[in-house]
Scaffold this motif. Structure first.
Motif, PDB file in Angstrom:
ATOM      1  N   TYR A 140      46.239  33.274  34.461  1.00 37.72           N
ATOM      2  CA  TYR A 140      45.628  33.751  33.251  1.00 37.72           C
ATOM      3  C   TYR A 140      45.580  32.977  32.015  1.00 37.72           C
ATOM      4  N   PRO A 170      33.890  34.384  40.897  1.00 33.71           N
ATOM      5  CA  PRO A 170      34.956  35.504  41.060  1.00 33.71           C
ATOM      6  C   PRO A 170      36.390  35.055  40.809  1.00 33.71           C
ATOM      7  N   ASP A 174      38.712  36.828  38.235  1.00 29.16           N
ATOM      8  CA  ASP A 174      39.893  37.585  38.882  1.00 29.16           C
ATOM      9  C   ASP A 174      41.228  37.110  37.908  1.00 29.16           C
ATOM     10  N   SER A 178      43.247  39.808  35.494  1.00 29.55           N
ATOM     11  CA  SER A 178      44.822  39.836  35.634  1.00 29.55           C
ATOM     12  C   SER A 178      45.359  39.965  34.329  1.00 29.55           C
ATOM     13  N   GLU A 207      30.556  37.818  34.996  1.00 29.12           N
ATOM     14  CA  GLU A 207      30.873  37.172  36.436  1.00 29.12           C
ATOM     15  C   GLU A 207      29.751  37.211  37.566  1.00 29.12           C
TER      16      GLU A 207
END
Length: 271
Positions: A140, A170, A174, A178, A207
């Motif tokens: 992240y 994606p 993701d 997170s 996205e």
């Protein structure tokens, strides 16, 4: 024959509605040239240069006019995508009103194809936001740092603050999800767009699975005026299938896309 009563307007309108509804990145681009969509057409886009700002008082209130150059970007409408399906009885299908599933699927397929092309054009025409030695983006913190770098390069290029977006695949999304709070995931104060997962650093994060790269994290930031897209559902028609007892319904979409201002598009591709 069923072919005699085919209503192409119904099909065309339904396909276009589905085509627009399934777009994610395209609605955020410059689409003002949509009326120019014809196969083989070239849209000439003029980018005017910024004039020099002079201290009028210091110049004794006398200034000479500056010869300004402009740059031209040619957007070639050279992409052609078509669909063709067998329909056992056009009359019966139209009467039953069951064309909806077909037109929705056709529009969705055309939209996905166009989105993939647009993303490829954005990446091909973008400024590289990575260092000379690319950094892997698999946390992240690294994804957030990548967005900060995109924001910084856009700010240095004097890209307008309003109308900034960043499309992510994606894998990148993701990583962001997170570590983001529920408030960040809700987006900005405006109505959420298709695919929007957050608003960070003054950019709407969108996205989309239209990236060719599915494993490595990829992001491309852009201003809405920095890339153009033109398309038109050019033709929808019906004809009799010579090989079976059915009608053929087919359609053609012509389009083109191009980055018009490279400084307004910045990509960040994980190592």
């Amino acid at each position: 024959m069923a072919i005699d009563n085919f209503i192409p307007e119904i099909w065309s309108a339904g396909v276009q509605e589905s085509f627009f509804a399934n777009q994610i990145v395209i609605p955020t681009l410059n689409t003002q040239f949509a009326g120019e969509a014809r196969k083989g057409n070239t849209v000439h886009i003029i980018n005017a240069t910024t004039p020099t700002i002079t201290d009028y008082a210091a110049a004794g209130r006398v200034i000479d006019p500056e010869a300004l150059a402009d740059t031209e970007v040619s957007l070639l409408i050279d992409q052609e995508r078509a669909f063709s399906v067998n329909v056992d009885d056009v009359d019966a299908v139209q009467a039953a009103g069951s064309f909806d599933a077909w037109v929705s699927a056709a529009g969705k397929g055309l939209a996905e194809d166009a989105e993939e092309y647009v993303i490829a054009q954005l990446l091909a025409g973008a400024t590289n936001g990575q260092e000379s030695t690319p950094v892997a983006v698999d946390t992240y913190a690294e994804a957030k740092a990548a967005l900060q770098k995109i924001r910084l390069l856009m700010a240095k290029a004097k890209v307008p603050t309003a109308g900034r977006f960043v499309a992510v695949n994606p894998a990148f999304a993701d990583l962001l999800v997170s570590g983001l709070s529920d408030v960040a995931l809700a987006g900005g104060s405006n109505e959420l767009r298709n695919g929007q997962v957050a608003r960070l650093f003054g950019m709407d994060v969108i996205e989309t699975p239209a990236f060719a790269e599915a494993t490595k994290a990829v992001a491309v930031g852009y201003h809405e005026s920095a890339a153009a897209f033109v398309s038109q559902i050019d033709k929808v028609e019906s004809l009799r299938n010579p090989n079976k007892f059915a009608d053929i319904v087919r359609g053609l979409n012509v389009y083109g896309a191009k980055v018009t201002k490279a400084t307004g598009v910045v990509k960040y591709v994980s190592a």
